[in-house]
Design an enzyme around this catalytic site. Sequence first.
Site, short mmCIF file in Angstrom:
data_model
loop_
_atom_site.label_atom_id
_atom_site.label_comp_id
_atom_site.label_asym_id
_atom_site.label_seq_id
_atom_site.Cartn_x
_atom_site.Cartn_y
_atom_site.Cartn_z
N THR A 28 40.29 -12.59 -19.37
CA THR A 28 41.40 -11.77 -19.84
C THR A 28 40.88 -10.68 -20.77
OG1 THR A 28 43.03 -13.55 -19.64
CG2 THR A 28 43.54 -11.80 -21.21
N GLU A 105 41.20 -19.56 -21.65
CA GLU A 105 39.83 -19.07 -21.45
C GLU A 105 38.82 -20.18 -21.71
OE1 GLU A 105 40.18 -14.31 -22.54
OE2 GLU A 105 39.85 -15.75 -24.15
#
Length: 224
Positions: A28, A105
């Site tokens: 991201t 993540e």
Amino acid sequence: MSTEKEKELAARAAIKYIKDGMTIGLGTGSTAAHMITALAEEVAKGLNIIGIPSSESTKELALANGIPLTDFANISAIDINIDGTDEFDPYLQLIKGGGGALLREKILAFNSKLNIIIADCHKQVSRLGKFKLPIETIPFATPILIKKLRIMNLNPILREKDNSPFITDEGNYILDLDITHISNVAQLENTLKQLPGIVETGLFLDIADIVIIGRGDTTEVFKR
């Protein structure tokens, strides 16, 4: 050379590690967005991969660019995870979470066979802490965590968006901590993770296998 061009150079260098048939973790942020754009070009040419996104924004971007996606219900491991970073030090330790996706993540990174970090050269630091350390917190616990973290001299700041608390994809808050005075980040990680209500931290320690940065019109590669 612009910062965005350096990000793009790093992203295009990273996708060269990808082979047909792989499952790819999709990071991201602005640097990861360059990677998704470059990966989509290869998919359009016939590269057979499937991605697993680290955020809803990445999911939308990948789908809009024609990258097929999956989730952990359908796979047991990720071949290569490619993500950006807010900082990395000479030992390839990272601070991540500037985009607010640190929890997903880290889950992707933990479940990947190879973690590749991409960045512009300005993300390289001699010591972590120039960038504030994000931590993801349960909303119910956040007020008491702020008090405890102040006592620990970490100066927590509740991240906001549009004058309201920033909400992560998992419905949590983000606190940004000042760790400029911290010399042992591994110890800090352990201390923070013992506080009930802290879901995850933005310290990504001993996770990066390869860091690729753009510097000017070329790239540099660092390996663990």
